[in-house]
Design an enzyme around this catalytic site. Structure first.
Site, PDB file in Angstrom:
ATOM      1  N   THR A 122       5.087  22.766  10.876  1.00  0.00           N
ATOM      2  CA  THR A 122       5.840  22.318   9.875  1.00  0.00           C
ATOM      3  C   THR A 122       5.134  21.382   8.893  1.00  0.00           C
ATOM      4  OG1 THR A 122       8.004  22.439  11.027  1.00  0.00           O
ATOM      5  CG2 THR A 122       7.953  20.943   8.872  1.00  0.00           C
ATOM      6  N   HIS A 147     -10.764  -9.560  -3.455  1.00  0.00           N
ATOM      7  CA  HIS A 147     -10.048  -9.730  -4.577  1.00  0.00           C
ATOM      8  C   HIS A 147     -10.784  -8.738  -5.718  1.00  0.00           C
ATOM      9  CE1 HIS A 147      -7.891 -11.699  -7.833  1.00  0.00           C
ATOM     10  NE2 HIS A 147      -8.935 -11.794  -8.416  1.00  0.00           N
TER      11      HIS A 147
END
Lengths: 577, 324
Positions: free
Chosen positions: A142, A543
């Protein structure tokens, strides 16, 4: 109809096109040679499986091709013929007219080739077992074919379309973009085929025998039968990994043609003008966002008091707000009663909410009300394999063994957690135990992803869980609206939420926002290792990334986030109970 | 069920047709060893172009057979110093290796140590003694190979030596290898004793429960009564080639001419002629006479021969000297 290369000599993945035996517009019949493929001095004549006409030849003599490449397109009139010729005496046959028999002995037989079964098979092969896997449909189960992967392909297409529709705000001008459902489905199919091909390759590399038929357990052996071949497999241990199937609720009209489950909607050939979705759980909501982005008018009918009600209130609030702004209509505490056919393509869904009765008009209805484990009750009863009363799947212990020592069960058929990664890990644990390694399956730190917009990732204990079990907890939160990267992306909705116990040990997390399903992985490891907030304070996050919000949320537990003024910023730690 | 089948005919068209018949009538229980020989024959692989891989001129001149087989690979030359073996069985992952081991075993018992190379050949000290090729029909594997025992290696290179045709073909190219006869390594070896030893090794591996069947020409022809023999046809042996382009050019007293042909399914499908001759109709006439006829010497010469122009004699001779 596209004619693709399905297999080559031995394990070859590439071949050269030899003589091409047909031309454009040529009529062909079943069994006619279309072209020749040569690799390593082996020649394979690719024969037509259909009667019809060649529309176009997409390859050239002497060029290299690989498995999955489209070599011809055909106009196939009539049915796909079996590759056999009616034999008169003296003519040749290809040996398909008589059913052949084979008897196989192996260490482990696995019924079901989805993410539970095929992972278990590979693990078993790695540990030195002889393995047979029996799959009646396609490898990958599935997840690869009708679930996780195809829906994510649709999600991506819908995101691209959304981005284009919003491109002006990024300074990009696009006119007249349209979404083509057939192409979206074709792309999805190509991705699925690639992945399924990859698993087939893994099966052959690990020398795992794959039998393409339904496995039925009779006495002590598994019988898997097709018209051409009957296989009887005698295994020392058997793993049942038969998965689950979508079901429809039994209301009048549920069987109408345009009332679909997730399996059928993944093959839809047009974008619905209006779509009614019965069932506002994960599957229903993912399709709601997909088709809303593609231009359908979507309405969700949910029986419980909230859509995605397993999630915490603050997350549901973001979802509700988003649905309102996108125009996805939500009806909660609503029960679907009947589907009525009106003229033309129209379907009318009747539902009740308290005392009121309402009607929604749409051209398609999606029923995403749950998936039932594929349990063959008679076979299991005969083997003494019990069903679990709580989960209503096959009952297993922590080693995935059933009440019959010879049989293990994994994945959706155990119905403990309907997640592909849970099935895979259950498979590994089952195989380790079979091969003599002690290991147990735990379900307490299982991450989960919901692919709506914005994405949601959760792992560990939620606020609702903690409240229900009486655990005292603390919360740290950080909104993406305060994160620089999120701002550059134009995706500032949502937040990171971390939940700790009274001693500041991280026990759960939830993220709602762009990339949440990837970011949640950071928390899984922290929770498993019982990480303390102080352990992470000096961990450096790069960052500018959205992941920095993870650090900030953890800092926020003690009121110490840098880029936000925290609600927790008080001298004494107040535990929220 | 194991069968060992020996063919007594040296007619390549019958042997190949019989081999094909055995393959198409095989099923999952089949385990056949087929041993056969051909009189001087060039055998090309399924996807090869005979004009580019063989010396057609020499082949035609000496009236040698040329047949195309169903398996892949390159061009080989058979004579009575060569022994062909074919293994026909269910296609499994290990069968090819098992088959090679039977041959390697047999040679070892006769005192010759051979090795299997990555190119699906058998070599002794870096020299090729056996070339092999394969085809899969449904679930059935056909693996056959040559075994050079006492072959005439000079004749081999004479027919497999490409003549200088300017031909661009998309077919599979033969890979030239340094070949040698097994007899040159151990002088007492003959085709006979190799054949006997292979039969013994096969019976050893698969059990004594095997029949040895001998088929002479008559018996083979009877077996093939309703079986279409493609190896009798030009359209298969020559015609079923991948497409190619070929150029003929020369300079004559009246000027230069370059004839470009596109050949598809061994039929000329496109003709482009460049010439600086003074006659403006020459190119057009030749183009019209060559288009859509078979790429066959006689047909081409016959068709061109009907053009009533003085340059035609030179052009005919050019084509005559190149096309065979």
């Amino acid at each position: 109809m596209e004619i693709k290369i399905k297999k080559l000599s031995g394990h070859d993945k590439e071949a050269k096109i030899g003589k091409i035996c047909v031309k454009k517009n040529q009529e062909v019949r079943v069994g006619d040679v279309l072209l020749n493929l040569e690799s390593g001095k082996g020649n394979i004549a690719l024969r037509s499986e259909y009667n019809g006409k060649v529309l176009n030849v997409h390859c050239e003599e002497g060029s290299n091709v690989k498995i999955g490449d489209v070599v011809l397109t055909m106009d196939a009139n009539g049915n796909k013929g079996p590759l056999e010729t009616v034999t008169k005496k003296g003519e040749y046959s290809f040996g398909f007219t008589k059913q052949r028999n084979e008897k196989i002995d192996c260490d482990i037989a696995i019924i079901g080739g989805g993410p539970g079964g095929y992972v278990a098979a590979i693990k078993a092969a790695q540990l030195g077992a002889s393995v047979v896997i029996i799959e009646k449909d396609k490898l990958g189960g599935t997840c690869l074919n009708y679930g996780c992967i195809p829906t994510k392909a649709f999600v991506k297409s819908s995101h691209v379309f959304s981005d284009i529709k919003n491109s002006d705000s990024y300074g990009i001008e696009v006119k007249n973009a349209t979404a083509n459902m057939e192409k979206i489905v074709a792309r999805k199919n190509e991705i699925v085929d690639t992945l399924v091909g990859g698993i087939e390759y893994l099966m052959s590399m690990y020398k795992i025998k794959v039998i393409r038929a339904e496995g039925i357990i009779k006495d002590d052996i598994i019988v898997a039968e097709t018209k051409q071949l009957k296989s009887e497999i005698a295994a020392k241990k058997v793993i049942i990994a038969t998965g689950s199937s979508a079901f429809k609720i039994n209301i009048p009209g549920a069987d109408y043609e345009r009332v679909l489950t997730s399996k059928e909607i993944l093959q839809i050939n047009e974008i619905p003008q209006k779509l009614t979705i019965i069932g506002g759980g994960i599957i229903g909501m993912e399709f709601a966002f997909i088709f809303n982005a593609l231009g359908s008018e979507v309405t969700v009918v949910e029986y419980l008091d909230d859509v995605l009600c397993i999630l915490d209130e603050d997350i549901i609030a973001v979802i509700n707000e988003k649905c309102k702004s996108l125009g996805i209509n939500l009806y909660t505490s609503s029960k679907a009663e009947e589907i009525i056919k009106a003229n033309g393509k129209t379907l009318i869904t009747k539902f009740t909410k308290g005392e009121e009765t309402n009607y929604i008009v749409s051209d398609y209805v999606l029923m995403s009300v749950g998936r039932k484990p594929n349990i063959a009750s008679e076979q299991l009863k005969a083997l003494g394999i019990e069903i679990d009363n709580k989960y209503r799947g096959i009952k297993v212990d922590e080693t995935l063994k059933t009440s019959n020592d010879k049989f293990y069960a994994i994945g959706d058929v155990t119905n403990i957690l309907q997640l592909a990664h849970v099935a895979s890990h259950q498979g590994i644990v089952a195989v380790e135990n079979i091969m003599g390694i002690n290991s147990t399956m735990k379900y307490d730190v299982v991450p989960s992803g919901i692919f709506i917009s914005p994405e949601i990732g959760t792992v560990g204990i939620s606020e609702k869980d903690a409240t229900a079990t009486g655990i005292k907890y603390k919360v740290g939160k950080f909104p993406f609206s305060a994160n620089g990267k999120a701002l550059t992306n134009g995706d500032t909705e949502g937040f990171v939420k971390v939940i700790t116990n009274e001693d500041d040990v991280i026990i759960g997390a939830a993220i709602i926002g762009s990339g949440a399903t990837d970011m949640i992985a950071t928390f899984t490891s922290m929770i498993e290792k019982k990480t303390h907030v102080d352990d992470v304070i000096h961990t450096i996050f790069a960052h500018p990334t959205t992941a920095e919000s993870i650090h900030e949320a953890i800092l926020d537990v003690k009121g110490e986030s840098i880029h936000n003024v925290s609600n927790n910023r008080v001298k004494d730690d107040k535990s929220k109970a | 069920m194991c069968r060992i089948i020996e063919s007594k005919t040296i007619n390549p068209k019958l042997n190949l047709a019989f081999e094909e018949f055995l393959v198409k009538n095989a099923n999952e229980d089949t385990n056949i060893l087929f041993l056969w020989q051909n009189d001087e024959t060039v055998v090309i692989g399924r996807n090869q172009n005979p004009w580019s891989e063989c010396n057609i001129e020499n082949i035609k001149k000496d009236d040698i057979n040329l047949v195309r087989r169903l398996t892949g690979g390159g061009a080989v030359f058979h004579d009575l110093g060569n022994l062909n073996f074919t293994f026909i069985s269910k296609n499994t992952d290990t069968k090819i290796e098992e088959n090679f081991n039977i041959i390697i075993d047999s040679l070892a018992k006769l005192g010759v140590i051979s090795k299997f190379t990555g190119k699906n050949d058998l070599v002794v000290d870096e020299r090729k003694i056996s070339g092999n090729a394969f085809v899969v029909e449904g679930d059935v594997l056909c693996h056959h190979g040559t075994l050079l025992v006492d072959a005439n290696l000079n004749r081999l290179s004479y027919y497999l030596n490409v003549s200088e045709l300017k031909l661009k073909s998309k077919g599979i190219q033969s890979v030239r290898a340094r070949v040698t006869n097994v007899k040159s390594i151990k002088s007492d070896i003959t085709v006979e004793n190799v054949r006997t030893q292979i039969i013994e090794s096969f019976m050893e591996r698969f059990g004594q429960d095997t029949n040895l069947e001998v088929y002479d020409e008559k018996r083979i022809q009877k077996t093939l009564t309703n079986f279409e023999n493609r190896y009798e046809k030009w359209s298969w042996n020559y015609g079923s080639s991948p497409n190619f382009e070929i150029v003929f050019e020369d300079r004559f007293s009246w000027g230069e001419i370059q004839i470009n042909l596109n050949v598809n399914d061994a039929e000329i499908t496109d003709v482009k002629i460049f010439t600086d001759s003074n006659d403006p109709l020459l190119a057009k006439l030749i183009e019209s006479k060559l288009i859509n006829i078979r790429f066959d010497r006689n047909e081409i010469l016959k068709s061109i021969g009907t053009i009533n122009k003085v340059e035609i004699k030179d052009i005919s001779n050019l084509l005559k000297s190149k096309i065979f």
